[in-house]
Design an enzyme around this catalytic site. Structure first.
Site, short mmCIF file in Angstrom:
data_model
loop_
_atom_site.label_atom_id
_atom_site.label_comp_id
_atom_site.label_asym_id
_atom_site.label_seq_id
_atom_site.Cartn_x
_atom_site.Cartn_y
_atom_site.Cartn_z
N GLU A 62 12.01 47.15 -0.43
CA GLU A 62 11.12 47.63 0.63
C GLU A 62 10.34 46.53 1.35
OE1 GLU A 62 9.94 52.08 -0.68
OE2 GLU A 62 8.78 50.52 -1.68
N VAL A 63 11.02 45.54 1.87
CA VAL A 63 10.32 44.50 2.63
C VAL A 63 10.12 45.00 4.06
CG1 VAL A 63 10.39 42.10 3.39
CG2 VAL A 63 11.40 42.75 1.18
#
Lengths: 473, 473
Positions: free
Chosen positions: A270-271
């Site tokens: 989840e960047v």
């Protein structure tokens, strides 16, 4: 894994293994319900003969042929613990009784056959967990979970107290003294787990989910921009500064010594690219590298360097599935964790086709609560149902029950986790053919009562009560 | 109410009332967050002056003009309890400090203005709860719930120990000694509630949900038939035998003396007609009465006689909405409880148009858990949004948070109930205009921490922590 996370969620992983139990159980169907093993062992042999156990005569001992002996602290500790489990709730120990009757069972011999009894070592992926013993689960925890995945830091707080960078927790924890894990705390968690055959794999998730890291480590995070000037907020780890990698080198050098397990979880999920996109220095770097506007290439650039740093510490690593999906070059022994619920089978297929071992957590996010007996949903999952060769299936080395911490703390952790996680445990530990939900219900009800009896406030499956509530009446 | 129920779920009801608080609070918005009242009072007056409270000089006393005095056990008990709440966590009481400073607040005078201070009586629907006092919630429980609806028996178990019919619990409880409410237990619950201004309304639900009654009272339940012979199973209370009504007469005579509240809840929900339909004696009775095949007429026949029996004990009664829907003739002061989620507004309209008072529980079934901050759903409900006249709206005398027991016992009850029930409390107790979810969130987080501090393991709303966890550091 889902958006906002809290520090210190629990992950319980079970390796799919071939443990089996052998013993003189009364094994007819009806009585088996009374025994109510959980999770069911791969093999189970029983007889109709019943023996009597008395605390005055029974003992757990090392078999003569065993490669372990009285100097094996791990086993001695387990002997004491299980003796207590067996006899602990007897109201009047038969102290005066000396005579041993024929039907008494007086000894459980524990015969460790491996050359290395691992008495002082730590459990590992290679630990042989097949064993010959009564169902007292010597050296394993009550639900046969054998890996504790410790997501120890996240955006909200950095409670891990680092010797190398003490300011990380001093400035990044909710509170620098009360809300931290001291080196001693960490050691105790690891030792408590070791005594029960449980590995501890810490996760230090980067480059995203790192907001709390920025408080104690200047310039680690990317400054976000609003138009042409910094907005004062920060994004993921800054991947264009050498100082970021210098920091990671020192930091993971410490982590590799503090945590004895052969693996570290490096996160990578989840960047959020928006901050990187806003920053002119990052934009310039992207152009220099020829990345165009594909920020997943920048993410891969960071992860690649991080993996090389960690590999140099001689540790193996686990990563969330995005790292694989983005085409980062991974060491052969990398464990890829599949967590996204959509296209789970496709992902398992791809990861194993590429030859990587994998852990599945997607179907077992225990933080997603719902009305009713949702343990049945966890129970019905078949992790090997994806299309693939036998060789691919063998690469699925386990599964993981996740309980993220957004809505959980000490007030509700235990009843939310148990016995729902027990359903995952049986799915992963028992034979593929063990799928009868009705039979599972009957055993799980009793297993849950056992947990309550041992002081674990596991929530009820449905209406009813536990026998021990009768207090012997 | 929903299908299968378990004994002893909790219902917390709040009457909509016009309580208001007055005091020298520092009332600017910022500081108000620090005070974080929950639920918000109807009126709130504050000043910027701050006073100091010291346990050595402060006391709670009866005002000279008060109609209550030192002989009022209820108030004396409350004075002691709230003194402890105010000063209980001070580490070093200033015992040696004698001098009183100008800024010290030395006295809270409690002035009871009603002619009857109700010191030894029980709270009732008519109890005047408006009061002038600091926000220490004297005489009310922490979340301002003022009715405990005790669904004390159900299909699975009959734990209420009856003096008149002791076999009901001896044969109908999970266990006759350990899983029962003795007369003393019941008295203690009532007294504990009374000291906190809380009414206790027991529910003895008939003619459905009575399976457990049949164990200890022969011929009370209808024998179900399979074809032309009894199947061995039993259905609702048998409505065609005089013995059923003789039993109810004696039973409710006892109940009316054991429970001091002016109301008894008589249930009347979810009657399953299949067993009645199968029974030839019932069929014959239906024909005699001219009911055709409309078994709701038979249900009404039973309920009508039961209501007359209970009315003769001088008690008022509450019933679930089906009793009203089926056209049973009700006493004017009957409270109809609306629990069905579908067509809730229509039902409120019909019940109030017919002139009956009503309690709403439909939107507040706390056993229906879901992921995330579901307290917001409870909070956003406006119970008076149905179409109707002002007179009709006034007949909605309160609401109720229900927690049915299928999936709840001592292991998870408290964190499942709190602070989710607190959201219902504010909706019902505070002004209609108090609807800001963000403001509520901030106050509720602190209110939840207060509960945890007082030993109530209320679950967290979201990530975070409580100040008291710092342990004063």
């Amino acid at each position: 894994m889902y958006c906002l996370l809290k520090l210190a969620p629990l992950f319980l992983a079970v390796a799919v293994c071939n443990g089996w139990l052998f013993g003189d159980f009364v094994g007819k169907q009806k009585e088996q319900d009374e025994i109510s093993l959980w999770p069911l062992p791969q093999k189970f042999q029983s007889s109709a003969v019943a023996f009597k156990l008395s605390p005055a005569s029974f003992q757990i001992v090392h078999a003569k042929q065993s490669s372990a002996g009285p100097s094996c602290g791990l086993l001695e500790n387990a002997f004491r613990r299980y003796f207590e489990y067996i006899f602990g709730d007897l109201k009047k120990p038969e102290k005066s009784r000396k005579k041993v009757y024929d039907s008494d069972l007086v000894e459980l011999q524990v015969w460790v056959t491996s050359a290395d009894p691992e008495c002082d070592g730590f459990p590992s992926l290679q630990t042989d967990e097949s064993c010959e013993l009564f169902p007292f689960r010597l050296s394993m925890a009550m639900n046969k979970f054998n890996v504790f995945h410790w997501h120890i830091v996240d955006d909200q707080s950095f409670p891990y107290m680092s010797r190398t960078f003490p300011e990380l927790s001093q400035k990044g924890a909710y509170h620098p003294f009360t809300h931290v894990y001291t080196p001693s705390d960490v050691k105790m968690v690891i030792e408590f787990a070791r005594m029960r055959g449980i590995r501890v794999i810490p996760e230090f998730d980067t480059p995203g989910h790192t907001e709390s890291w920025g408080n104690g480590q200047l310039d680690l995070l990317t400054p976000c921009y609003s138009g042409s000037s910094p907005s004062g907020t920060f994004g993921p780890v800054n991947p264009i500064l050498n100082s970021s990698y210098d920091f990671m080198t020192q930091f993971f050098k410490e982590i590799s010594t503090v945590f004895p397990d052969a693996y570290i979880h490096l996160g990578g999920d989840e960047v959020d690219f928006r901050c990187w996109e806003s920053n002119p220095d990052i934009q310039k770097f992207m152009a220099q590298q020829g990345f165009g506007t594909d920020y997943s290439k920048l993410e891969s650039f960071y992860i690649q360097r991080l993996l090389d740093i960690v590999a140099a510490t001689k540790k193996g690593y686990m990563v969330w599935q995005e790292v694989f999906d983005n085409g980062v070059k991974l060491k052969d022994d990398t464990v890829v964790e599949v967590w996204m619920g959509n296209k789970m089978e496709e992902e398992l297929q791809n990861v194993t086709r590429a030859g990587f071992t994998t852990i599945l957590s997607a179907p077992w996010y225990l933080d997603y609560i719902s009305y009713g007996q949702d343990w049945q949903h966890y129970y019905k999952v078949e992790p090997l149902s994806f299309p693939g060769t036998d060789a691919q299936k063998k690469l699925v080395i386990g599964g993981e029950a996740c309980l993220w911490g957004e809505y959980v703390d000490a007030t509700n952790l235990t009843p939310r986790l148990w016995p729902r996680a027990s359903a995952v445990a049986e799915r992963l530990w028992s034979d593929k053919s063990v799928t009868d939900v009705g039979n599972a219900y009957n055993r799980l009800v009793q297993h849950r009562c056992r947990m309550v009896k041992r002081g674990i406030p596991a929530e009820p499956l449905f209406v009813g009560h536990c026998r021990q509530e009768y207090k012997g009446l």
